[in-house]
Scaffold this active site. Structure first.
Site, mmCIF file in Angstrom:
data_model
loop_
_atom_site.group_PDB
_atom_site.id
_atom_site.type_symbol
_atom_site.label_atom_id
_atom_site.label_comp_id
_atom_site.label_asym_id
_atom_site.label_seq_id
_atom_site.Cartn_x
_atom_site.Cartn_y
_atom_site.Cartn_z
ATOM 1 N N ARG A 1 0.618 -1.068 0.115
ATOM 2 C CA ARG A 1 -0.034 -0.422 -0.238
ATOM 3 C C ARG A 1 0.723 1.247 -0.082
ATOM 4 N NH1 ARG A 1 -5.338 1.459 0.544
ATOM 5 N NH2 ARG A 1 -6.712 -0.791 0.433
ATOM 6 N N GLU B 1 -9.863 5.500 7.678
ATOM 7 C CA GLU B 1 -8.786 5.599 7.024
ATOM 8 C C GLU B 1 -7.762 6.746 6.558
ATOM 9 O OE1 GLU B 1 -5.689 1.502 6.937
ATOM 10 O OE2 GLU B 1 -7.858 1.659 5.754
#
Length: 778
Positions: free
Chosen positions: A316, A726
């Site tokens: 990520r 997030e």
């Protein structure tokens, strides 16, 4: 004529757990009344970061009255392995420990006090070995979990050749403690025929179930995981609970009695993994106008002793290394390094904050060097509709430019800039700075197979509803959102719905509640289950219309609203929801439904590192103004203005809370949450609230504006909503860059500022001193 009912306000709060929390009625693991037979557990931790185990002498501990057993790897009936992505982590080490706090043995005793005393009496003889603690040493020794990841686009050398300027830098980003209020814990209760029920503080019920079964030599069907709710997680309970749950299950299996393991705050902070520290190098080329021509970056993650989720976190970080910017020539290298720290693990943002920080550091440097407004640099390089990322995914509904321009206008950036410059002219020992932080955050698990979920909805004959789904409630009010989806689909009030505990018997094979996908996956699964039931009840309502009033209606005329069901063409005839439900039951119509959802259009080749790993992107940006005291390095946030795209929010108040909380958590990571460990022994030094500072209410911005952009988005999820958990954490980085800007103002923007993360008062003072020395050398 009677009119159709209008939506009425439910007496159930939009935050389903709110009343329970504020009145102290909400129950967490470990708060139930313990069984008189429940045994207490205490791990015997390694005292060294890296050492050989020469011997374990438990005789003194075993002689203490009330000690039932002391377990080691020899007592494991199944596999001594809890590694999942890589098979590299044993439940108990056999001959070598890899981090301070690694459980070597487990004491089982009648009380917690006896267990603690006995654990202190277990004598372990070690041969101390050299611990590797930094990414630099891990790379030098080739201690990588897997070979380095690489993403290439264009021709990097041609891109640098076309640049008018090239900048390079090294960045060192520290980790972050999760600091959930509820520490790691588990309760195990043996049942009949070898079954064990675990109340585990986990975000991933199925992973705990699967690995516990392997450790005990059982099948998943023999292990039931039950989670009422968590007292916070932030990613720290996605993978880490596997260890503590397996220890608890093992003790229950060996003794045949209920067992309980609860870590103290000190133990939790000392023994568990954190947000990954990253060491980053970058080189960026750009034109005189600020257009980026090439970007080369190395992202080196400190993964700790075992793989845990380091590979996915590194992925990520690599996938977010471009943030909001289309760069024609890119080279990204990512390494996950094995060290002798506790295994670092998932934390809110999951690698993206580190990858994004690097490119934003470079953008800030470009603006400083060219003396061009950072808004201009960012807008100039932002993605346009349909452009592709370095890994090949098209960016749809690209909103960075739109939101940055909105932020600039609404936050009155030009006025604020003038005021900050004027303030700095008048003050010598106090300076103000401005930081801007945009984000483009991909939503979905990068491990494609995890993007699936299930839900189970039962309607009882009185019209009340039981809802089970695979997600974990941990304070983010996932249960509220999923219940709202069911209520909307069935046209009922929230008060009709009870959201059940997460349980592997009701919903199996559940993906972790992580990756900001909890509402997307579980909400869609619940929507599908509710739609199945709605269709069945629609057929029954048609029959009731015919039976009661001799009126023929079609399915597309039926409306479910405000606990009633009626036809648009015959609104004078109204059926209550319980009436139709009871009629369906009497007609032997199934009133339970399972909904299954898999996120569509995900195609990602993890070997080639190319494809479309994300269902969509979330866009937003933030501006922060800080005031910095140069005498002691402390700061206050004068103002923060956030513009965040939510799609069609399922619950704006919950989303607002998530944005505010994420910003504060991100700010804490960037500024004063100092995660220190001993440079030789590898021992964490900040292991309590007295030594690890987290943000408090006093650290809130004095002016805090959150502008939620509610809009139609084709590329979104359930009812066009977008994930919220997030992405807003990235906005906290704006505070770091505002502090850096204030330091730059202190030296008249004449030299680059070398400020480490977190920007603690000590780091700020060192950066200021370094800048002043650089001026003198010039």
């Amino acid at each position: 004529m009677r009119t159709p009912p209008t939506s009425k306000q439910s007496n159930t709060p939009l935050h389903l757990s709110g009343n329970l929390h504020v009145t102290g009625q909400s129950r967490f693991i470990g708060e139930m009344l313990p069984s008189p037979q429940c045994l207490a557990l205490k791990p015997v931790p390694s005292q060294y970061a890296h050492a050989k185990i020469r011997s374990i002498d438990a005789s003194a501990a075993q002689s203490i009255p009330g000690v039932i057993a002391i377990l080691t790897h020899r007592d494991i009936p199944g596999e001594n392995m809890i590694g999942h992505v890589l098979l590299d982590e044993p439940l108990f080490p056999v001959d070598e420990v890899q981090y301070i706090g690694q459980p070597i043995a487990l004491v089982v005793a009648e009380t917690a006090r006896i267990a603690e005393l006995a654990a202190s009496k277990v004598n372990v003889e070690y041969e101390n070995l050299h611990p590797v603690l930094t990414t630099a040493e891990a790379i030098e020794r080739d201690l990588l979990y897997v070979p380095a990841r690489h993403v290439l686009r264009g021709n990097i050398e041609e891109g640098f050749a076309a640049a008018d300027h090239i900048l390079e830098d090294e960045l060192h980003l520290a980790g972050q403690e999760h600091f959930y209020l509820e520490t790691q814990r588990c309760i195990a209760i043996p049942g009949e025929n070898g079954e064990i029920v675990l109340q585990s503080a986990t975000q991933s019920t199925s992973e705990v179930q699967e690995i516990c079964a392997k450790v005990l030599g059982k099948h998943s069907k023999d292990i039931t995981i039950e989670v009422p709710r968590l007292g916070g997680g932030f990613g720290g309970k996605e993978r880490t609970p596997v260890l503590w749950s397996c220890l608890t299950a093992l003790a229950a299996a060996v003794t045949g009695k209920p067992t309980e393991l609860i870590l103290t705050r000190h133990e939790d902070m000392r023994w568990t993994g954190k947000r990954h520290p990253f060491d980053i190098r970058y080189r960026i080329g750009f034109t005189k106008s600020g257009k980026i021509t090439a970007y080369e970056v190395e992202l080196n993650a400190n993964g700790g002793a075992y793989c845990d989720l380091s590979l996915a976190i590194l992925d990520r970080a690599v996938l977010h290394a471009d943030n909001c910017y289309f760069i024609p020539n890119v080279k990204i290298t990512g390494r996950a390094c094995r060290t002798n720290l506790p295994p670092n693990t998932a934390m809110r943002g999951f690698g993206a904050p580190q990858g994004i920080f690097a490119i934003e550091s470079a953008i800030t440097r470009i603006a400083e060097m060219l003396k061009i407004d950072p808004f201009t640099i960012r807008i100039m390089n932002s993605y346009s509709e349909g452009q592709t990322t370095p890994f090949g995914q098209q960016v749809h509904e690209a909103a960075t430019v739109e939101l940055l321009e909105r932020l600039r206008t609404d936050a009155e950036y030009d006025r604020v800039t003038t005021e900050v410059n004027h303030f700095n002219l008048l003050h010598h020992d106090v300076k103000r700075g401005i930081g801007v932080m945009p984000t483009k955050f991909g939503i979905s698990f990068t491990a494609t197979f995890l993007n699936q979920g299930s839900a189970l909805v039962w309607i009882y004959t009185d019209g009340s509803i039981s809802l089970s789904h695979g997600g974990i409630e941990m304070g983010q009010e996932l249960n509220t959102k999923v219940a709202q989806v069911v209520a909307r689909e069935l046209g009922v009030s929230l008060s009709r719905i009870r959201v059940e505990t997460a349980n592997t018997k009701r919903v199996g094979n559940a993906s972790p509640t992580a990756a900001s996908s909890g509402s997307d996956i579980n909400g869609n699964a619940a929507r599908i289950a509710a739609k199945i039931l709605r269709d069945r009840l629609t057929d029954q309502a048609i029959l009731l219309y015919r039976e009661k009033w001799d009126v023929e209606v079609s399915p597309d005329e039926i409306v479910f609203e405000a606990d009633t069901i009626y036809s648009r063409t015959a609104p004078e005839h109204i059926l209550t929801f319980p009436e139709v439900v009871h009629y369906a039951y009497m007609n032997r119509i199934a009133l339970g439904a399972h909904g299954y959802y898999r996120t569509p259009n995900l195609v990602f080749d993890r070997v080639a590192f190319h494809g479309s790993p994300f269902a969509y992107f979330v866009f937003g940006c933030a501006l922060a103004v800080v005031e910095l005291k140069l005498m002691d390095g402390t700061f206050r946030i004068v103002s923060t203005h956030i513009v965040h795209e939510t799609g069609r929010s399922l619950n704006p108040e919950i989303d607002r809370g998530q944005i505010e909380g994420a910003f504060i958590q991100g700010m804490g990571w960037c500024t004063f949450e100092e995660l220190a460990f001993h440079p030789v022994s590898g021992e964490y030094l900040a292991v309590s609230p007295s030594t690890y500072k987290i943000p408090t209410i006093k650290d809130l911005p004095e002016t805090f504006i959150v502008d939620m952009v509610d809009c139609d988005r084709e590329h979104a999820s359930v009812y066009q909503s977008k994930a919220i958990g997030e992405p807003p954490l990235i906005y906290g980085e704006a505070v770091f860059f505002a502090i850096k800007d204030a330091l730059s103002a202190a030296v008249n923007h004449s030299v680059p500022i070398q400020l480490s993360l977190p920007a603690t008062p000590n780091a700020v003072l060192l950066a200021h001193e370094h800048a002043k020395k650089s001026i003198n050398r010039k």
